[in-house]
Design a protein around this motif. Structure first.
Motif: not given
Lengths: 254, 320
Positions: A87, A90-93, A95, B51, B79, B81, B83, B85, B311, B314-315
């Motif tokens: 998770f 895929i949720l970007g944490f 990275n 990365l 950084y 991203p 998403d 997050a 994404r 999913l979130h």
């Protein structure tokens, strides 16, 4: 920000690990259904399998089945370690975390430790419940050894599952993987019945199943002996998987 | 010392060359990397943020090579991203505090308070982040990114999915950070925003920089007016002195002309003569969209699904 060159952060990995664990821990306790499920599930297993199963293979079946339920609980808990990482991925944490100067390995270590310790909390509930419904009380050394074996096995499984999660791309594949691994491993182990009542083919599989390995070791502890060789072997296997996991983690995240 | 410098930065995925000998210098500015989907924007950002490792060439951030000294690079960058997050079951304060601890800043609690104030989140700091709007979540991410006072911030589509007010707010914050000397490297799909806020933009296509410069300069390369023509059916190429074909987007063809008013009637004739059926025409000043269209050429239909949507989905399912 000017970071002084003389500060190669010793102990930074510890800081990273504790912070990541703190994050996962808060997320877990705030997710109440998750907490209830992790606590109720092992209890349900113990009650249904330990008390309600009509077949009794041994004298005190509860004493026999408890190590099996303990190890199974650690197995299901440990497998979810990969899910946590998945998770984050895929949720970007992931990275975001990987782009930070804190040692990257601390992500991996934190997941493995958090899941293993959470598994031990579940194990404690099972141990208490088992005594309440009629299992034999062990001495402190025996409990200590039981926890040691469970912890090693937890690290073994969560390192393994994390490694798989690093390779897979989405959560659905990972869920499929865990379903595929968990149940067969459990039923083809010595968790539910002793080797001598198993059919020959099952006994052969159960003997090489890592789950049986941990279960048998805990049973030996319960029987009063100290299973030095199984513990040492478990330690070696766990170390190998952890090193492998760290290697894969480095390879995947460069 | 230049903040971001790349030399022949190249990334191959098998046969596909995602980034092709990229040479880029970015320093103390708001730099926007624009390009169609799959043009190599994200791959570039991933390489610059350590990365992803490049196939060839090199990149340095604040004088540190991304391959040889990745830890030092990570020390001076942040950084964010695309998403969004943020941990939704944690409060805003807890989210930022985790980053402050991970970066090992001194007096993390004070630093967190300070940043929450800068990002106008103080009032809501102790609410769970799941109650935050999209714009607030983005500001929370900016607060996280700022805890260690980085020299460069990489933002991937920072205003994606935000409403107009929230976008403007985010841009004001980005602008303020840049004023304080921070380098902002961002990717975006929004041409109007890039036009308005970026000091320089680079348009990337098939892994190569197709246009680079200040938005006004780039627009100045086009002639004074832009004529867009909507046609029916296939476009038959048309030539007319004094006009220049810019590009095609669906059934809309763009031309640029030194004097649009005079070119309009001539262009209609020329188009008709070439066998096109003109449905509508309009005349306007060039925008960055036209520069983009000219640099990128005929855009292909975006292929496959868009991963960010997946994404987001999913979130929203509450996966975190």
């Amino acid at each position: 920000m000017e970071v002084p060159d003389d500060a190669p952060p010793q102990g930074w990995i510890v800081k990273g690990v504790t912070t990541y664990i703190y994050r996962d821990f808060i997320r877990w306790i705030r997710y109440r259904v998750g907490v209830v499920s992790t606590l109720v599930l092992p209890a349900a297993w113990l009650l249904f399998v330990g008390l309600a199963l009509p077949v009794k293979f041994t004298g005190n079946y509860l004493d026999f089945i408890t190590p099996g339920i303990l190890v199974m609980t650690i197995l299901t808990a440990g497998i979810s370690s990969g899910s946590l990482l998945m998770f984050d991925k895929i949720l970007g944490f992931l990275n975001k975390f990987l782009a930070m100067p804190v040692p990257r390995e601390s992500i991996l270590v934190s997941k493995i430790l958090f899941i293993s310790v959470r598994g031990l909390i579940q194990a404690t509930i099972i141990l208490i419940l088992a005594v309440l419904i009629g299992a034999t009380i062990m001495n402190p050394l025996q409990y200590g050894l039981t926890y040691l074996i469970l912890f090693l096995f937890g690290v073994f499984i969560s390192a393994f599952s994390t490694t798989v999660a690093l390779y897979l791309d989405d959560h659905d594949s990972f869920a499929a993987f865990t379903a595929m691994v968990t149940m067969p491993l459990f039923f083809a182990s010595s968790a539910l019945m002793p080797y001598d009542v198993m059919p020959g083919w099952l006994s052969a599989i159960a003997h090489v199943n890592p789950l049986s390995f941990a279960i048998d070791a805990i049973r030996d502890v319960g029987a009063g002996s100290i299973p030095v060789i199984p513990i040492v072997l478990l330690l070696v296997f766990t170390a190998v998987v952890v090193v492998l996991s760290g290697y894969v983690f480095r390879k995947v995240t460069v | 010392m230049t903040t971001i410098q790349t030399e022949n930065l190249t990334k191959n995925f098998g046969d596909l060359c995602a980034v092709d000998n990229l040479c880029l210098t970015v320093d103390k500015e708001i730099f926007g990397l624009l390009g169609p989907n799959g043009s190599g924007k994200t791959t570039t950002v991933l390489m610059l943020t350590t990365l992803l490792s490049q196939t060839k060439g090199n990149a340095s951030i604040c004088g540190h090579d991304t391959r040889r000294e990745p830890e030092k690079v990570r020390d001076c960058i942040s950084y964010v991203p695309q998403d969004m997050a943020v941990d939704t079951t944690l409060t805003g304060r807890e989210n930022v505090l985790i980053f402050a601890r991970l970066y090992g800043v001194k007096n993390p609690k004070d630093r967190v308070d300070e940043l929450l104030a800068v990002m106008e989140l103080t009032d809501r700091a102790d609410d769970l982040a799941k109650t935050y709007s999209g714009g607030m979540r983005r500001r929370l991410e900016l607060a996280e990114a700022l805890v260690h006072e980085p020299e460069v911030i990489f933002l991937d589509e920072p205003t994606l999915g935000l409403d107009v007010g929230a976008r403007k707010n985010i841009w004001n914050h980005i602008h303020a950070l840049n004023k304080k000397g921070m380098t902002i490297f961002m990717t975006t799909h929004y041409m109007d925003e890039a036009d308005q806020y970026c000091d320089r933009v680079g348009i990337i296509n098939h892994g190569k920089i197709a246009a680079l410069g200040n938005p006004s300069e780039l627009k100045a390369h086009l002639m004074k007016d832009v004529i867009t023509v909507t046609i029916d059916g296939e476009y038959a190429p048309t030539q007319l002195d004094g006009t220049l074909f810019v590009g095609q987007l669906g059934d809309t063809i763009s031309f640029t002309a030194e004097n649009g008013r005079e070119a309009l009637p001539l262009l209609v004739d020329a188009l008709n003569h070439a066998g096109n059926r003109v449905k509508a025409m309009s005349l306007r000043e060039p925008s960055l969209d036209d520069v983009f269209l000219q640099s990128v050429g005929k855009q292909e239909e975006p292929k496959g699904f868009e991963e960010w949507k997946f994404r987001m989905m999913l979130h929203h399912r509450g996966g975190s």
